[in-house]
Design an enzyme around this catalytic site. Structure first.
Site, short mmCIF file in Angstrom:
data_model
loop_
_atom_site.label_atom_id
_atom_site.label_comp_id
_atom_site.label_asym_id
_atom_site.label_seq_id
_atom_site.Cartn_x
_atom_site.Cartn_y
_atom_site.Cartn_z
N HIS A 171 8.85 -26.76 -1.13
CA HIS A 171 8.23 -27.90 -1.80
C HIS A 171 7.05 -27.45 -2.65
CE1 HIS A 171 10.57 -30.87 0.58
NE2 HIS A 171 10.71 -29.78 1.32
N GLU A 230 0.83 -1.22 0.00
CA GLU A 230 0.00 0.00 0.00
C GLU A 230 0.86 1.26 0.00
OE1 GLU A 230 -4.46 -0.80 1.77
OE2 GLU A 230 -3.06 0.31 3.01
N LYS A 268 -14.15 -0.31 -4.12
CA LYS A 268 -15.27 0.04 -3.22
C LYS A 268 -16.40 0.69 -4.00
CE LYS A 268 -12.41 0.87 0.85
NZ LYS A 268 -11.89 1.88 1.73
O1 PA5 Z 1 -3.27 1.04 5.90
C1 PA5 Z 1 -4.38 1.51 5.70
O2 PA5 Z 1 -4.63 2.71 5.82
C2 PA5 Z 1 -5.54 0.60 5.32
O3 PA5 Z 1 -5.11 -0.69 5.06
C3 PA5 Z 1 -6.59 0.60 6.41
O4 PA5 Z 1 -6.00 0.15 7.60
C4 PA5 Z 1 -7.76 -0.32 6.04
O5 PA5 Z 1 -8.30 0.05 4.81
C5 PA5 Z 1 -8.84 -0.26 7.12
O6 PA5 Z 1 -9.30 1.06 7.27
P1 PA5 Z 1 -10.14 1.52 8.51
O7 PA5 Z 1 -9.31 1.37 9.72
O8 PA5 Z 1 -10.49 2.94 8.23
O9 PA5 Z 1 -11.36 0.63 8.56
#
Ligand code: PA5
Length: 442
Positions: A305, A284, A419
């Site tokens: 393996h 990310e 989303k």
């Molecule tokens: O690293 C990030 O920002 C994302 O992976 C969020 O943690 C994830 O999308 C969950 O978001 P939230 O805590 O708003 O539900």
């Protein structure tokens, strides 16, 4: 502390090339430290090891003790992405893999997928347990945890009544915004705040990690101490800085050698979720603007393996980063057998971990011969202190590496695309126009 060894890359890169990337990494280090780079309003994680108040841990311990006094033996921790992976990584690494200590609270995770089977089977466990729940969402609006929480909340209220259900629920979310914040206030839940300036994937040392890890019975103070000691080392700028070395080499391999995939390798099943946490952190943070190293992970020797074949002889797109744990915590010695029918007497008297180490060394040599450079990252052992250190190391190195690559390490614009389509397909109010559009495409 975390050590980085680059000897396994020496036959692939030359010294001048490496020095050039160290220079770039040192510039990126300056950007991170000057706090003037992209996303610099999300740098709160940098000082968490030294400015986290002890009250966050003692409040978490008070909740654990209160729940234990109520007979709670199962805590369902609901969250997705950065709102669960750090805690899951720590708990999987620190827990006994087969036996749960008497009197402890079992921590299980939900809200990290939309599988009906997963939730139904989770509820099978919930129904035979004495349950409490932690719901974690920084935004307070994420669909996966919201769906899971609606189901667990209804169960808790039906089983224990509304006021006892509220005592058995903790929400970890934004200080002011989001549906979860509104709901928690309305229902009177105990809450913890995810700091505004800490993004999900950098949040393991906030209440997002602290409460679940404390509930599972582990020592958060030691974890913060490990992170603080690692931070002190990483603040020293120079060519020997472990984060600078790691960031420089991985970017060199990516940009100059066409190594588009980094495979995080462990030789201990306790670290399977370190791979999951690390993939989210790097994927990310770096995978944007049509750039980035694809983060993959494997568990050796198990995967020798399976995908070991690909790593040895498939398309030469990857390098490996091996997480080496120097000391096993337990001792198992291979015995001698008079008949030696299995022909294993040559191993008699040896520790199993010795075999693991020789497998790792043999694999390293074979993979290097096969064209796979290897970075080695070592910690002394798997405990709270060293986990704190490795969490902080990877976070800091990620900031340096992403700035070197030229991307904002702290945003994730790409996660919105699915989303919008999902909401349109689920006919969420407000998405009517997209629904029309999307239905024409399928
Ligand atoms: O690293 C990030 O920002 C994302 O992976 C969020 O943690 C994830 O999308 C969950 O978001 P939230 O805590 O708003 O539900």
């Amino acid at each position: 502390m975390v050590k980085v060894d680059l000897k396994g890359c020496s036959t692939f890169v030359n010294e001048a090339e490496y020095k050039n990337y160290v220079g770039k990494a040192l510039d990126a280090f300056d950007t991170l430290q000057a706090e003037n780079g992209a996303g610099n309003d999300f740098l709160g994680w940098k000082s968490l090891p030294v400015d986290t108040p002890d009250s966050l841990i003692s409040d978490s311990e008070a909740i654990r003790d209160d729940w234990k006094a109520r007979g709670v033996d199962l805590a369902v921790v609901i969250g997705i992405g950065g709102s669960y992976l750090g805690a899951r990584c720590a708990i999987e690494a620190l827990s006994h893999q087969f036996v749960r200590p008497e009197g402890s609270i079992q921590v299980v995770f939900a809200g990290n997928n939309l599988s009906e089977d997963y939730l139904a089977e989770l509820m099978d466990l919930v129904e035979r347990s004495n349950v409490a729940c932690v719901v974690i969402s920084k935004s307070g609006t994420t669909t996966e945890p919201a769906v899971a929480f609606r189901i667990v909340k209804e169960y808790l209220e039906n089983k224990y009544g509304k006021s006892e259900a509220a005592v058995r629920t903790v929400a970890i979310t934004d200080a002011k915004r989001g549906a979860l914040k509104t709901l928690a206030t309305q229902e009177g839940y105990r809450t913890f705040v995810v700091p505004d300036n800490v993004g999900g994937r950098y949040s393991v040392l906030t209440p997002v990690g602290i409460l679940p890890i404390v509930l599972a019975g582990f020592d958060m103070r030691a974890m913060l101490k490990g992170a603080a000691d690692e931070r002190a080392e990483l603040l020293v700028k120079g060519e020997e800085n472990a984060a600078v070395k790691y960031a420089a080499m991985r970017n060199l391999l990516y940009s100059e050698q066409g190594k588009k995939v980094e495979v995080l390798v462990n030789y201990n099943p306790k670290f399977q979720y370190l791979g999951e946490w690390w993939k989210q952190l790097y994927g990310e943070s770096e995978g944007k603007d049509q750039k980035g190293i694809f983060p993959a992970s494997v568990n050796f020797t198990t995967d020798l393996h399976s995908v070991g074949q690909f790593i040895q002889e498939g398309d030469r797109v990857m390098f490996e980063t091996v997480v080496n744990v120097e000391k096993a915590q337990r001792s198992v010695v291979i015995g001698s057998d008079a008949q030696n029918l299995d022909q294993l007497n040559y191993l008699a008297g040896k520790h199993v971990e010795h075999c693991n180490a020789m497998a790792a060394l043999g694999t390293k040599l074979a993979h290097i011969d096969g064209g796979v450079p290897q970075i080695e990252i070592s910690i002394e052992k798997i405990d709270e202190y060293n986990l704190g250190a490795i969490f902080y190391f990877f976070e800091f190195a990620c900031g340096v590496s992403a700035y070197l690559l030229g991307v904002n390490p702290f945003n994730q614009p790409g996660v919105e695309a699915y989303k919008k389509n999902m909401f349109a397909l689920l006919r969420k109010p407000g998405y009517e126009a997209q629904t029309e559009e999307i239905l024409k495409r399928i």
